[in-house]
Design a protein around this motif. Sequence first.
Motif, short mmCIF file in Angstrom:
data_model
loop_
_atom_site.label_atom_id
_atom_site.label_comp_id
_atom_site.label_asym_id
_atom_site.label_seq_id
_atom_site.Cartn_x
_atom_site.Cartn_y
_atom_site.Cartn_z
N PHE A 6 -10.96 -14.72 46.49
CA PHE A 6 -11.83 -15.12 47.58
C PHE A 6 -12.72 -13.95 48.01
O PHE A 6 -13.90 -14.13 48.27
N PHE A 7 -12.15 -12.76 48.07
CA PHE A 7 -12.90 -11.58 48.47
C PHE A 7 -14.07 -11.33 47.52
O PHE A 7 -15.20 -11.11 47.95
N PHE A 8 -13.83 -11.38 46.21
CA PHE A 8 -14.89 -11.14 45.24
C PHE A 8 -15.94 -12.24 45.27
O PHE A 8 -17.13 -11.97 45.10
N LYS A 9 -15.54 -13.47 45.48
CA LYS A 9 -16.51 -14.56 45.59
C LYS A 9 -17.40 -14.34 46.82
O LYS A 9 -18.61 -14.55 46.76
N TYR A 10 -16.81 -13.94 47.90
CA TYR A 10 -17.56 -13.69 49.13
C TYR A 10 -18.54 -12.54 48.94
O TYR A 10 -19.71 -12.64 49.34
N ILE A 11 -18.12 -11.46 48.31
CA ILE A 11 -19.00 -10.33 48.03
C ILE A 11 -20.14 -10.77 47.12
O ILE A 11 -21.30 -10.39 47.33
N ILE A 14 -22.79 -12.69 49.05
CA ILE A 14 -23.59 -11.80 49.90
C ILE A 14 -24.61 -11.05 49.05
O ILE A 14 -25.79 -10.98 49.39
N ILE A 15 -24.17 -10.48 47.94
CA ILE A 15 -25.07 -9.73 47.07
C ILE A 15 -26.13 -10.65 46.49
O ILE A 15 -27.31 -10.30 46.41
N PHE A 16 -25.75 -11.83 46.07
CA PHE A 16 -26.68 -12.78 45.46
C PHE A 16 -27.79 -13.18 46.43
O PHE A 16 -28.93 -13.38 46.03
N SER A 17 -27.47 -13.27 47.72
CA SER A 17 -28.49 -13.64 48.70
C SER A 17 -29.53 -12.55 48.90
O SER A 17 -30.63 -12.82 49.37
N TRP A 18 -29.20 -11.31 48.55
CA TRP A 18 -30.15 -10.20 48.71
C TRP A 18 -31.04 -9.99 47.49
O TRP A 18 -32.03 -9.28 47.56
N LEU A 19 -30.69 -10.59 46.35
CA LEU A 19 -31.48 -10.39 45.15
C LEU A 19 -32.82 -11.11 45.27
O LEU A 19 -32.88 -12.26 45.71
#
Length: 70
Positions: A6-11, A14-19
């Motif tokens: 869950f932690f890695f999916k959440y990270i 978040i990163i994907f939304s900034w690309l």
Amino acid sequence: MFRITFFFKYIFIIIFSWLPDSPRWHLEKGNIEKVQKILENAAHINNLETKIPSDLTEQLEKQSKIIIEK
């Protein structure tokens, strides 16, 4: 184990939304203004504003037509 996944999916979310979106994808969709903004922003970040061609919009329109025709 579930918490780590869950932690890695959440990270990732978040990163994907900034690309930024791909300029090529926008060209395929005909969004010339968006492509121009992305390229101008990249030139600004790299201190290359003086190297932006004056006919950038015309070049992007030609490239968009070529990509769409393929």
